[in-house]
Design a protein around this motif. Sequence first.
Motif, PDB file in Angstrom:
ATOM      1  N   ILE A 179      30.974  70.400  -1.058  1.00 30.18           N
ATOM      2  CA  ILE A 179      31.906  69.351  -1.475  1.00 30.18           C
ATOM      3  C   ILE A 179      31.279  67.968  -1.281  1.00 30.18           C
ATOM      4  CG2 ILE A 179      34.202  68.358  -1.162  1.00 30.18           C
ATOM      5  CD1 ILE A 179      35.107  71.097  -0.084  1.00 30.18           C
ATOM      6  N   LYS A 180      30.543  67.807  -0.195  1.00 34.06           N
ATOM      7  CA  LYS A 180      29.888  66.521   0.051  1.00 34.06           C
ATOM      8  C   LYS A 180      28.874  66.204  -1.043  1.00 34.06           C
ATOM      9  CE  LYS A 180      27.422  63.895   3.601  1.00 34.06           C
ATOM     10  NZ  LYS A 180      26.839  63.930   4.966  1.00 34.06           N
ATOM     11  N   GLU A 181      28.107  67.204  -1.475  1.00 31.93           N
ATOM     12  CA  GLU A 181      27.140  66.994  -2.552  1.00 31.93           C
ATOM     13  C   GLU A 181      27.840  66.576  -3.845  1.00 31.93           C
ATOM     14  OE1 GLU A 181      24.899  70.549  -2.974  1.00 31.93           O
ATOM     15  OE2 GLU A 181      23.898  70.363  -1.031  1.00 31.93           O
ATOM     16  N   LEU A 182      28.942  67.239  -4.157  1.00 30.72           N
ATOM     17  CA  LEU A 182      29.699  66.865  -5.344  1.00 30.72           C
ATOM     18  C   LEU A 182      30.243  65.449  -5.226  1.00 30.72           C
ATOM     19  CD1 LEU A 182      31.780  70.084  -6.130  1.00 30.72           C
ATOM     20  CD2 LEU A 182      29.800  69.228  -7.388  1.00 30.72           C
ATOM     21  N   TYR A 183      30.743  65.120  -4.048  1.00 35.80           N
ATOM     22  CA  TYR A 183      31.287  63.780  -3.827  1.00 35.80           C
ATOM     23  C   TYR A 183      30.217  62.721  -4.046  1.00 35.80           C
ATOM     24  CZ  TYR A 183      33.749  59.921  -1.562  1.00 35.80           C
ATOM     25  OH  TYR A 183      34.354  58.714  -1.307  1.00 35.80           O
ATOM     26  N   GLU A 184      29.050  62.946  -3.489  1.00 33.89           N
ATOM     27  CA  GLU A 184      27.969  61.963  -3.616  1.00 33.89           C
ATOM     28  C   GLU A 184      27.512  61.798  -5.055  1.00 33.89           C
ATOM     29  OE1 GLU A 184      25.136  63.524  -0.862  1.00 33.89           O
ATOM     30  OE2 GLU A 184      26.086  62.554   0.881  1.00 33.89           O
ATOM     31  N   ALA A 185      27.626  62.860  -5.859  1.00 29.98           N
ATOM     32  CA  ALA A 185      27.205  62.805  -7.257  1.00 29.98           C
ATOM     33  C   ALA A 185      28.331  62.363  -8.192  1.00 29.98           C
ATOM     34  CB  ALA A 185      26.685  64.170  -7.701  1.00 29.98           C
ATOM     35  N   GLY A 186      29.561  62.308  -7.673  1.00 28.93           N
ATOM     36  CA  GLY A 186      30.714  62.032  -8.522  1.00 28.93           C
ATOM     37  C   GLY A 186      30.897  60.565  -8.852  1.00 28.93           C
ATOM     38  N   GLU A 187      31.854  60.317  -9.741  1.00 26.79           N
ATOM     39  CA  GLU A 187      32.190  58.951 -10.152  1.00 26.79           C
ATOM     40  C   GLU A 187      33.424  58.485  -9.391  1.00 26.79           C
ATOM     41  OE1 GLU A 187      33.360  56.343 -14.164  1.00 26.79           O
ATOM     42  OE2 GLU A 187      32.851  58.486 -14.339  1.00 26.79           O
ATOM     43  N   ASP A 188      33.382  57.251  -8.925  1.00 31.90           N
ATOM     44  CA  ASP A 188      34.530  56.686  -8.227  1.00 31.90           C
ATOM     45  C   ASP A 188      35.782  56.809  -9.091  1.00 31.90           C
ATOM     46  OD1 ASP A 188      35.614  54.823  -5.979  1.00 31.90           O
ATOM     47  OD2 ASP A 188      36.192  53.850  -7.856  1.00 31.90           O
ATOM     48  N   LEU A 189      36.892  57.190  -8.468  1.00 36.45           N
ATOM     49  CA  LEU A 189      38.123  57.419  -9.206  1.00 36.45           C
ATOM     50  C   LEU A 189      38.547  56.194 -10.014  1.00 36.45           C
ATOM     51  CD1 LEU A 189      41.468  57.088  -9.160  1.00 36.45           C
ATOM     52  CD2 LEU A 189      40.488  59.271  -9.877  1.00 36.45           C
ATOM     53  N   LEU A 190      38.462  55.014  -9.413  1.00 36.34           N
ATOM     54  CA  LEU A 190      38.903  53.814 -10.120  1.00 36.34           C
ATOM     55  C   LEU A 190      38.041  53.531 -11.342  1.00 36.34           C
ATOM     56  CD1 LEU A 190      39.826  51.459  -7.145  1.00 36.34           C
ATOM     57  CD2 LEU A 190      41.365  52.772  -8.623  1.00 36.34           C
ATOM     58  N   SER A 191      36.750  53.750 -11.220  1.00 39.85           N
ATOM     59  CA  SER A 191      35.853  53.570 -12.362  1.00 39.85           C
ATOM     60  C   SER A 191      36.201  54.550 -13.475  1.00 39.85           C
ATOM     61  CB  SER A 191      34.400  53.764 -11.918  1.00 39.85           C
ATOM     62  OG  SER A 191      33.536  53.838 -13.034  1.00 39.85           O
ATOM     63  N   TYR A 192      36.406  55.810 -13.108  1.00 41.74           N
ATOM     64  CA  TYR A 192      36.750  56.817 -14.107  1.00 41.74           C
ATOM     65  C   TYR A 192      38.087  56.483 -14.760  1.00 41.74           C
ATOM     66  CZ  TYR A 192      37.949  61.221 -16.292  1.00 41.74           C
ATOM     67  OH  TYR A 192      38.324  62.173 -17.209  1.00 41.74           O
ATOM     68  N   PHE A 193      39.047  56.056 -13.960  1.00 48.76           N
ATOM     69  CA  PHE A 193      40.372  55.754 -14.486  1.00 48.76           C
ATOM     70  C   PHE A 193      40.298  54.651 -15.528  1.00 48.76           C
ATOM     71  CE2 PHE A 193      44.436  53.691 -14.701  1.00 48.76           C
ATOM     72  CZ  PHE A 193      45.350  54.721 -14.635  1.00 48.76           C
ATOM     73  N   GLU A 194      39.605  53.572 -15.217  1.00 50.88           N
ATOM     74  CA  GLU A 194      39.515  52.462 -16.169  1.00 50.88           C
ATOM     75  C   GLU A 194      38.772  52.862 -17.434  1.00 50.88           C
ATOM     76  OE1 GLU A 194      41.097  49.597 -16.033  1.00 50.88           O
ATOM     77  OE2 GLU A 194      42.012  50.389 -14.191  1.00 50.88           O
ATOM     78  N   ARG A 195      37.820  53.742 -17.298  1.00 51.48           N
ATOM     79  CA  ARG A 195      36.990  54.136 -18.433  1.00 51.48           C
ATOM     80  C   ARG A 195      37.647  55.179 -19.318  1.00 51.48           C
ATOM     81  NH1 ARG A 195      33.005  57.858 -19.108  1.00 51.48           N
ATOM     82  NH2 ARG A 195      33.236  58.641 -16.968  1.00 51.48           N
ATOM     83  N   ARG A 196      38.420  56.109 -18.726  1.00 50.92           N
ATOM     84  CA  ARG A 196      38.884  57.257 -19.480  1.00 50.92           C
ATOM     85  C   ARG A 196      40.402  57.443 -19.518  1.00 50.92           C
ATOM     86  NH1 ARG A 196      35.524  58.849 -22.951  1.00 50.92           N
ATOM     87  NH2 ARG A 196      36.441  60.938 -22.942  1.00 50.92           N
ATOM     88  N   VAL A 197      41.150  56.706 -18.701  1.00 48.33           N
ATOM     89  CA  VAL A 197      42.586  56.993 -18.578  1.00 48.33           C
ATOM     90  C   VAL A 197      43.463  55.789 -18.901  1.00 48.33           C
ATOM     91  CG1 VAL A 197      44.400  57.885 -17.040  1.00 48.33           C
ATOM     92  CG2 VAL A 197      42.037  58.669 -16.767  1.00 48.33           C
ATOM     93  N   ALA A 198      43.040  54.609 -18.483  1.00 42.95           N
ATOM     94  CA  ALA A 198      43.915  53.431 -18.547  1.00 42.95           C
ATOM     95  C   ALA A 198      44.451  53.157 -19.954  1.00 42.95           C
ATOM     96  CB  ALA A 198      43.166  52.207 -18.016  1.00 42.95           C
ATOM     97  N   HIS A 199      43.673  53.450 -20.974  1.00 38.22           N
ATOM     98  CA  HIS A 199      44.055  53.120 -22.344  1.00 38.22           C
ATOM     99  C   HIS A 199      44.936  54.175 -23.006  1.00 38.22           C
ATOM    100  CE1 HIS A 199      40.680  55.881 -22.790  1.00 38.22           C
ATOM    101  NE2 HIS A 199      41.111  56.134 -24.004  1.00 38.22           N
ATOM    102  N   LEU A 200      45.145  55.305 -22.350  1.00 44.86           N
ATOM    103  CA  LEU A 200      45.857  56.420 -22.974  1.00 44.86           C
ATOM    104  C   LEU A 200      47.359  56.145 -23.083  1.00 44.86           C
ATOM    105  CD1 LEU A 200      44.156  59.455 -21.177  1.00 44.86           C
ATOM    106  CD2 LEU A 200      43.633  58.509 -23.451  1.00 44.86           C
ATOM    107  N   SER A 201      47.960  56.691 -24.120  1.00 46.62           N
ATOM    108  CA  SER A 201      49.405  56.639 -24.253  1.00 46.62           C
ATOM    109  C   SER A 201      50.038  57.514 -23.198  1.00 46.62           C
ATOM    110  CB  SER A 201      49.816  57.121 -25.654  1.00 46.62           C
ATOM    111  OG  SER A 201      49.234  56.318 -26.656  1.00 46.62           O
TER     112      SER A 201
END
Length: 208
Positions: A179-201
């Motif tokens: 899980i730690k390896e995945l966390y270190e390789a993952g994208e910050d939630l806020l960054s992902y949200f602004e990029r992929r979620v914020a604009h959705l209906s």
Amino acid sequence: MPDRNALELPLSQGERLSLEAYRSEYRQRRAELRDRHSWKFERQQEFEERDDSWEAFRRGHWEESLRLLGEEREALLKTAQRDRERGTAFHRVRVVEEPLTPYMQWELHALRVQSEAGKKIRVVTPAALGSLETTGPLPEVVVVGGQVLYQVVYTEAGVLDGAIRFTDTELTKRWERFIKELYEAGEDLLSYFERRVAHLSPPQPKAV
């Protein structure tokens, strides 16, 4: 990255806990934890929650659902501050598949509030799991302080139904490292949200 066999959770090595027993034990362990971190791996894309925001969403009241999520911010800030004072943190890795399910879109809004309050949450795609899921999805897992591993159990409808506790040291360490390896390789939630979620209906709830 470990192989799938290294992450197997043999039922014979675990102890099934009811929902009440799991919640009580989990809260106690987290409250007693000092200078140790905890890790959660969350894989499923559909759940049924038991809180006011989710119920508002299911009724089709999206704005009310978001308002209720926002009302949790103060309590989340206090929890994050308490964790900092105790030298512990709860790291969460959320696997997100696209296109988003209605549930996932709702949950990402909930995670956004948590992240803004100081919770440590990152997103990975199924591609980050490599060949680990050739025989099926990985389980939902929580590792508390490197001391105990819980395989979180849900009903077929996606309602939380307790957990299976594992205390084998090597098994717990393998999952914690994973899980730690995945966390270190993952994208910050806020960054992902602004990029992929914020604009959705607003998502449409399932018919009930």
